[in-house]
Structure formats: structure tokens, C-alpha cells
Design a protein around this motif. Structure first.
Motif, PDB file in Angstrom:
ATOM      1  N   ALA A 101       0.828  -1.212   0.000  1.00 33.55           N
ATOM      2  CA  ALA A 101       0.000   0.000   0.000  1.00 33.55           C
ATOM      3  C   ALA A 101       0.860   1.259   0.000  1.00 33.55           C
ATOM      4  O   ALA A 101       0.593   2.210  -0.749  1.00 33.55           O
ATOM      5  CB  ALA A 101      -0.934  -0.008   1.206  1.00 33.55           C
ATOM      6  N   LEU A 102       1.907   1.268   0.814  1.00 29.62           N
ATOM      7  CA  LEU A 102       2.799   2.433   0.869  1.00 29.62           C
ATOM      8  C   LEU A 102       3.520   2.632  -0.467  1.00 29.62           C
ATOM      9  O   LEU A 102       3.739   3.774  -0.906  1.00 29.62           O
ATOM     10  CB  LEU A 102       3.819   2.257   1.990  1.00 29.62           C
ATOM     11  CG  LEU A 102       3.268   2.313   3.417  1.00 29.62           C
ATOM     12  CD1 LEU A 102       4.359   1.978   4.432  1.00 29.62           C
ATOM     13  CD2 LEU A 102       2.659   3.684   3.728  1.00 29.62           C
ATOM     14  N   THR A 103       3.876   1.530  -1.128  1.00 26.62           N
ATOM     15  CA  THR A 103       4.543   1.623  -2.429  1.00 26.62           C
ATOM     16  C   THR A 103       3.614   2.229  -3.471  1.00 26.62           C
ATOM     17  O   THR A 103       4.019   3.087  -4.268  1.00 26.62           O
ATOM     18  CB  THR A 103       5.025   0.234  -2.895  1.00 26.62           C
ATOM     19  OG1 THR A 103       5.875  -0.326  -1.892  1.00 26.62           O
ATOM     20  CG2 THR A 103       5.791   0.329  -4.201  1.00 26.62           C
ATOM     21  N   VAL A 104       2.350   1.810  -3.471  1.00 29.71           N
ATOM     22  CA  VAL A 104       1.373   2.363  -4.415  1.00 29.71           C
ATOM     23  C   VAL A 104       1.140   3.845  -4.126  1.00 29.71           C
ATOM     24  O   VAL A 104       1.028   4.668  -5.055  1.00 29.71           O
ATOM     25  CB  VAL A 104       0.044   1.581  -4.349  1.00 29.71           C
ATOM     26  CG1 VAL A 104      -1.050   2.287  -5.157  1.00 29.71           C
ATOM     27  CG2 VAL A 104       0.244   0.166  -4.876  1.00 29.71           C
ATOM     28  N   ILE A 105       1.078   4.206  -2.856  1.00 27.55           N
ATOM     29  CA  ILE A 105       0.911   5.621  -2.492  1.00 27.55           C
ATOM     30  C   ILE A 105       2.106   6.437  -2.986  1.00 27.55           C
ATOM     31  O   ILE A 105       1.951   7.532  -3.530  1.00 27.55           O
ATOM     32  CB  ILE A 105       0.730   5.771  -0.968  1.00 27.55           C
ATOM     33  CG1 ILE A 105      -0.620   5.190  -0.535  1.00 27.55           C
ATOM     34  CG2 ILE A 105       0.844   7.235  -0.545  1.00 27.55           C
ATOM     35  CD1 ILE A 105      -0.793   5.070   0.964  1.00 27.55           C
ATOM     36  N   GLY A 106       3.308   5.898  -2.805  1.00 28.97           N
ATOM     37  CA  GLY A 106       4.500   6.581  -3.295  1.00 28.97           C
ATOM     38  C   GLY A 106       4.480   6.743  -4.803  1.00 28.97           C
ATOM     39  O   GLY A 106       4.827   7.807  -5.335  1.00 28.97           O
ATOM     40  N   TYR A 107       4.068   5.692  -5.497  1.00 26.08           N
ATOM     41  CA  TYR A 107       3.957   5.752  -6.964  1.00 26.08           C
ATOM     42  C   TYR A 107       2.965   6.840  -7.371  1.00 26.08           C
ATOM     43  O   TYR A 107       3.254   7.664  -8.259  1.00 26.08           O
ATOM     44  CB  TYR A 107       3.497   4.389  -7.486  1.00 26.08           C
ATOM     45  CG  TYR A 107       3.285   4.330  -8.985  1.00 26.08           C
ATOM     46  CD1 TYR A 107       4.289   3.859  -9.824  1.00 26.08           C
ATOM     47  CD2 TYR A 107       2.076   4.721  -9.563  1.00 26.08           C
ATOM     48  CE1 TYR A 107       4.108   3.787 -11.196  1.00 26.08           C
ATOM     49  CE2 TYR A 107       1.888   4.664 -10.928  1.00 26.08           C
ATOM     50  CZ  TYR A 107       2.902   4.195 -11.739  1.00 26.08           C
ATOM     51  OH  TYR A 107       2.703   4.137 -13.104  1.00 26.08           O
ATOM     52  N   ALA A 108       1.792   6.856  -6.722  1.00 24.18           N
ATOM     53  CA  ALA A 108       0.761   7.838  -7.061  1.00 24.18           C
ATOM     54  C   ALA A 108       1.239   9.260  -6.787  1.00 24.18           C
ATOM     55  O   ALA A 108       0.962  10.183  -7.567  1.00 24.18           O
ATOM     56  CB  ALA A 108      -0.517   7.537  -6.275  1.00 24.18           C
TER      57      ALA A 108
END
Length: 353
Positions: free
Chosen positions: A45-52
């Protein structure tokens, strides 16, 4: 791929050096092994947030400098269409490249295993079981809504691994299908590809128009620096995608352990690892191994190729424990699409079956 031999060709290595410095600093955090399913999902989830967040920064920069430009939208649509065409034809290309044949023609028990484990995993329709005519021990999941889902196991893996471990590998590949990893990675990969080429174009346009038309120097330099930032954004997004793919490999390992057993999953990973290391010393297979490791489909494989040790005579359970004690380089890991085998084995120790 399109190549630009202008100013961007010289500036891009400098951008990469800055981005690398950023990720080298983050490497100890990014290479942290998740402990259990909950922490793994938090990391994803944190990785997807960082990507976004990085993607939004690139979008805001583009809108600020260019606004809504129909030609840019057309450019984005062309890249999207290119990615979708690749996605649609990939299964046929993979079958052709690796000489994949239906399992019932080569190893009927493999089809039975895929069908049984898919039913246990909750699939309404099991993926098609295939055997790839490749000496390298590996496996991969692929397919789309036109061809259906596939799971391919190489001949090398079938010849080097007992049935229960092959089934653990099948469970891992079923996890990729269940988690929609093929779609997810494709969707995430489109944006950095578009941003990268757009950034290089803006660098060229900004630099050369500024050099040739002095009255437009300020706006041209603005486009030039916007292009630099967009290329940096694309590079950052690609490193984030690699991080996300590593986490999805843990997730697929978790699924394999749940479907077929944690110990079987660990043994399968360790056995593939040591068999791969043995193949590296075989001069007859060097060319095939090189082609396989550099394949454009390498993110689909169950195993990423790394150098540690190889023991030609091994007890698989002793090997599992020996590998667990190994520590890899956090710096090298940021370039990898798969986590190192020792970390995958340690992660499996933290899960509940």
C-alpha cells in the motif's frame, strides 16, 4: 525504442546519477523483508501511495508548463495502445519463444495438479497448464482475456524437482493470476514509459528552440527543465515498480505456501536456486541461460538470477536453512525484479499457513 542523440543523450546519465543517489539512500528501507501478510500488504500500500504521489507530481508539472495539449493526449494514447497491443499478443509470443505445449501432451499429471490446486485456490476456471521446452528450471504465469490464463513450467524444472515442489511453484504462479499481477504491472509500467519519452522530447524542444530563437529563451528553458524533471520522475517510477514487483513476489510465495505448504514452497525456491547455479557452470547451456535471463518476460518468472553459491551435492532442507542465513546487498536489490531467495525463505517463516 526511440533514440534521441541530442542534448538529452548527454544529460540523462546525470539525471540517473541523482536518482540512483536517492535510491541508494533509501535502499536499507526498500530492502526490508516484510514480516507476515499484514506487513507485506502495508508495504504494498505504501509503495502504491509513493507511486501515485510521484506520478501526480509529474502530472502537475506537465499541466503547469503545457496545460491541456491535444497532441500530448494523442501521444499518451499511442503509448497506451502500444502497451495494450503488447499485452494482447504476448501469450502467443511467449508460447512461440519458449516452445510451450499443452501439459497433457507432455506431462498429464501437471494438468491435473494445476486443475486441482486452482480449484482449491478458488478459481472458477483453471489456467491452461503448459510445458516450456527450456532446460532452465523456472515457471511463469501469463495470458489475457483473449487467450485465457496460462501457467508454464519449463522442462528443466520438471526434470529437477519432485512433484510436491512443482505443485508449490504452481501455487506461486496461481497467486500471480489471482492477484492480477500481469494487469497491475502493465498498468503501472505505461505511465513511466510515456513520461520518459515526453521528458526527452521536451528537453530537445526546449534546448534547441531556446538556442535558435532568443526571444523565446525563457519559455524554452522552462520546457527544457520540465523535461529534465519528467525524465527523473520516469526513472523514479521505474524503481518504484521494481520495488512493487518484489513485493508481489512475496505475495505469490505466500499464496503458494497457502495452497501447497510452506515447507514445499521453501524447498522449491531453494532447489531452483541451486539448480540454476549449477547450470551456470555448464558451457553447453550458457547461451540459453543468457537468453533466458535477458528475456523481456523475465518479470514473469518465479526466480530472479543472482549469484551466491552452488553445492552440487545437497540435502534440500539443509540448503534451505543455509540460504536463510545469507545476507544480500541492499544496493543490488533496488535493481532487481525479484527479492533474493534468502529473504523469500525468511519471509515464509513469518507467515501462517
Amino acid at each position: 525504442m526511440f533514440l534521441f542523440w541530442g542534448i538529452s543523450y548527454f544529460i540523462e546519465p546525470l539525471i540517473l546519477a541523482v536518482v540512483l543517489a536517492l535510491f541508494v539512500g533509501l535502499a536499507p528501507v526498500l530492502s526490508k523483508t516484510p514480516k507476515g501478510e499484514k506487513q507485506l500488504k502495508l508495504f504494498m500500500a505504501l509503495t502504491v501511495i509513493g507511486y501515485a504521489a510521484v506520478l501526480y507530481a509529474g502530472y502537475a508539472l506537465l499541466v503547469n508548463y503545457a496545460g491541456y495539449v491535444p497532441s500530448l493526449m494523442a501521444f499518451a494514447l499511442i503509448f497506451t495502445a502500444f502497451g495494450l497491443v503488447q499485452y494482447l499478443i504476448a501469450p502467443w509470443l511467449i508460447n512461440f519463444m519458449y516452445g510451450a505445449r499443452p501439459a497433457e501432451e507432455v506431462a498429464p499429471w501437471l494438468k491435473e495438479s494445476v486443475d486441482r490446486l486452482a480449484l482449491k485456490a478458488g478459481f472458477r476456471k483453471p489456467p491452461k497448464a503448459m510445458v516450456a521446452d527450456v532446460n532452465i528450471p523456472n515457471a511463469f504465469a501469463y495470458g489475457n482475456f483473449l487467450t485465457g490464463k496460462y501457467i508454464a513450467v519449463t522442462r528443466g524444472l520438471l526434470e529437477s524437482m519432485p512433484r510436491e515442489e512443482v505443485e508449490a511453484v504452481i501455487g506461486h504462479e496461481l497467486g500471480h493470476h489471482k492477484h492480477k499481477d500481469i494487469w497491475v504491472i502493465l498498468a503501472l509500467s505505461l505511465a513511466p514509459m510515456f513520461i520518459y519519452y515526453l521528458g526527452r522530447m521536451l528537453m530537445e524542444w526546449g534546448f534547441w528552440s531556446g538556442a535558435m530563437e532568443r526571444d523565446r529563451e525563457n519559455s524554452s528553458m522552462g520546457l527544457f527543465f520540465a523535461g529534465i524533471i519528467l525524465v527523473a520522475v520516469a526513472m523514479i517510477l521505474n524503481f518504484i515498480i521494481l520495488q512493487f514487483n518484489r513485493l508481489r513476489e512475496y505475495y505469490a510465495d505466500l499464496h503458494g505456501a497457502r495452497v501447497r505448504g510452506k515447507r514445499e514452497m521453501q524447498r522449491a525456491l531453494a532447489r531452483i536456486h541451486v539448480e540454476m547455479e549449477k547450470l551456470k557452470s555448464n558451457p553447453l547451456l550458457k547461451k540459453e541461460l543468457s537468453e533466458f535471463t535477458e528475456s523481456p518476460a523475465k518479470m514473469l518468472f518465479i526466480y530472479a538470477f543472482v549469484n551466491t553459491f552452488a553445492d552440487p551435492y545437497y540435502d534440500i532442507d539443509v540448503l534451505v536453512e543455509k540460504l536463510k542465513r545469507e545476507d544480500g546487498s541492499s544496493f543490488l536489490e533496488i535493481f532487481m525484479s525479484h527479492p533474493p531467495i534468502p529473504k523469500r525463505l525468511r519471509f515464509l517463516d513469518t507467515i501462517e499457513e
